[in-house]
Design a protein around this motif. Structure first.
Motif, PDB file in Angstrom:
ATOM      1  N   ALA A  37       0.832  -1.203   0.000  1.00 48.62           N
ATOM      2  CA  ALA A  37       0.000   0.000   0.000  1.00 48.62           C
ATOM      3  C   ALA A  37       0.866   1.253   0.000  1.00 48.62           C
ATOM      4  O   ALA A  37       0.630   2.186  -0.782  1.00 48.62           O
ATOM      5  N   LEU A  38       1.871   1.278   0.857  1.00 48.62           N
ATOM      6  CA  LEU A  38       2.736   2.457   0.927  1.00 48.62           C
ATOM      7  C   LEU A  38       3.501   2.658  -0.370  1.00 48.62           C
ATOM      8  O   LEU A  38       3.577   3.771  -0.892  1.00 48.62           O
ATOM      9  N   ARG A  39       4.055   1.605  -0.896  1.00 49.19           N
ATOM     10  CA  ARG A  39       4.858   1.711  -2.128  1.00 49.19           C
ATOM     11  C   ARG A  39       4.010   2.064  -3.351  1.00 49.19           C
ATOM     12  O   ARG A  39       4.531   2.586  -4.321  1.00 49.19           O
ATOM     13  N   ILE A  60      -3.086   9.182  -1.304  1.00 51.82           N
ATOM     14  CA  ILE A  60      -3.720   8.534  -2.433  1.00 51.82           C
ATOM     15  C   ILE A  60      -4.635   9.578  -3.076  1.00 51.82           C
ATOM     16  O   ILE A  60      -5.210  10.414  -2.381  1.00 51.82           O
ATOM     17  N   THR A  61      -4.745   9.536  -4.397  1.00 52.81           N
ATOM     18  CA  THR A  61      -5.432  10.611  -5.089  1.00 52.81           C
ATOM     19  C   THR A  61      -5.954  10.166  -6.440  1.00 52.81           C
ATOM     20  O   THR A  61      -5.482   9.180  -7.012  1.00 52.81           O
ATOM     21  N   VAL A  67      -7.363  14.480  -2.892  1.00 52.55           N
ATOM     22  CA  VAL A  67      -6.271  13.710  -2.300  1.00 52.55           C
ATOM     23  C   VAL A  67      -6.683  13.339  -0.876  1.00 52.55           C
ATOM     24  O   VAL A  67      -7.344  14.114  -0.182  1.00 52.55           O
ATOM     25  N   TYR A  68      -6.314  12.142  -0.480  1.00 51.55           N
ATOM     26  CA  TYR A  68      -6.587  11.646   0.861  1.00 51.55           C
ATOM     27  C   TYR A  68      -5.262  11.228   1.486  1.00 51.55           C
ATOM     28  O   TYR A  68      -4.447  10.562   0.843  1.00 51.55           O
ATOM     29  N   TYR A  69      -5.047  11.646   2.719  1.00 48.01           N
ATOM     30  CA  TYR A  69      -3.842  11.301   3.460  1.00 48.01           C
ATOM     31  C   TYR A  69      -4.201  10.230   4.496  1.00 48.01           C
ATOM     32  O   TYR A  69      -4.657  10.541   5.589  1.00 48.01           O
ATOM     33  N   PRO A  70      -4.023   8.941   4.169  1.00 52.36           N
ATOM     34  CA  PRO A  70      -4.432   7.895   5.102  1.00 52.36           C
ATOM     35  C   PRO A  70      -3.485   7.689   6.279  1.00 52.36           C
ATOM     36  O   PRO A  70      -3.926   7.407   7.391  1.00 52.36           O
ATOM     37  N   HIS A  71      -2.178   7.797   6.059  1.00 55.68           N
ATOM     38  CA  HIS A  71      -1.216   7.530   7.131  1.00 55.68           C
ATOM     39  C   HIS A  71      -0.268   8.710   7.288  1.00 55.68           C
ATOM     40  O   HIS A  71       0.279   9.213   6.308  1.00 55.68           O
ATOM     41  N   GLN A 100      -9.916  19.333  -3.071  1.00 52.86           N
ATOM     42  CA  GLN A 100     -10.257  18.756  -1.777  1.00 52.86           C
ATOM     43  C   GLN A 100      -9.091  17.922  -1.254  1.00 52.86           C
ATOM     44  O   GLN A 100      -8.596  17.039  -1.947  1.00 52.86           O
ATOM     45  N   GLN A 101      -8.671  18.230  -0.033  1.00 52.20           N
ATOM     46  CA  GLN A 101      -7.640  17.451   0.662  1.00 52.20           C
ATOM     47  C   GLN A 101      -8.286  16.907   1.924  1.00 52.20           C
ATOM     48  O   GLN A 101      -8.801  17.679   2.735  1.00 52.20           O
ATOM     49  N   MET A 102      -8.246  15.603   2.089  1.00 47.88           N
ATOM     50  CA  MET A 102      -8.986  14.961   3.171  1.00 47.88           C
ATOM     51  C   MET A 102      -8.087  14.074   4.025  1.00 47.88           C
ATOM     52  O   MET A 102      -7.097  13.529   3.547  1.00 47.88           O
ATOM     53  N   LEU A 103      -8.486  13.932   5.287  1.00 48.11           N
ATOM     54  CA  LEU A 103      -7.859  12.988   6.194  1.00 48.11           C
ATOM     55  C   LEU A 103      -8.808  12.709   7.337  1.00 48.11           C
ATOM     56  O   LEU A 103      -9.812  13.398   7.507  1.00 48.11           O
ATOM     57  N   THR A 104      -8.495  11.698   8.093  1.00 47.10           N
ATOM     58  CA  THR A 104      -9.237  11.365   9.295  1.00 47.10           C
ATOM     59  C   THR A 104      -8.292  11.541  10.468  1.00 47.10           C
ATOM     60  O   THR A 104      -7.171  11.025  10.439  1.00 47.10           O
ATOM     61  N   ALA A 105      -8.733  12.279  11.474  1.00 43.70           N
ATOM     62  CA  ALA A 105      -7.886  12.522  12.644  1.00 43.70           C
ATOM     63  C   ALA A 105      -8.679  12.248  13.916  1.00 43.70           C
ATOM     64  O   ALA A 105      -9.886  12.458  13.962  1.00 43.70           O
TER      65      ALA A 105
END
Length: 135
Positions: A37-39, A60-61, A67-71, A100-105
């Protein structure tokens, strides 16, 4: 402490798993999937102190709008030193024009991301099907 932040650098399984274990992230229990996933992320950011991996994040985008920042994680012994901020600033520079730039915190990460300009997305609620145990 000299911190080197790099986009799309090399990562090794043992150092990644050690970082995820130090943060008690359940992704460490699936090393093959985690590394794949990271690579295969659109962008990977790493932070190293004297060559040692102390921070890592990914994006990931669709490549155009979202774009989503998962980690995004920093080793607990190196938290509070501005490493996460440097890594997120590097990511934000890559995706600055995106709609849109998204993440879960959660927890203490909420204040961190708010300081970088993120805000709660209206009245949305985070939802997931999740196999982890750390939340």
């Amino acid at each position: 402490m000299d911190i080197q932040v790099e986009l799309n650098g090399e990562i090794e399984e043992t150092e990644v798993i050690a970082l995820y274990c130090a943060n008690e992230w359940s992704s460490a229990d699936k090393p093959k999937q985690l590394l794949a996933a990271l690579r295969n992320s659109h962008t990977l950011v790493t932070a190293r102190a004297n060559g040692k991996l102390v921070g890592l994040g990914n994006a990931i985008t669709d490549g155009h709008l979202v774009v989503y920042y998962p980690h995004m994680l920093v080793h607990p012994l190196h938290q509070g030193l501005g490493i996460g901020r440097k890594m997120m600033e590097a990511m934000l520079s890559v995706y600055s024009g995106f709609h849109q730039q998204m993440l879960t915190a959660d927890g203490e990460a909420i204040d961190f991301y708010q300081a970088l300009g993120f805000e709660r997305a209206g009245k949305t609620e985070s939802m997931w099907v999740y196999e982890g145990t750390e939340h």
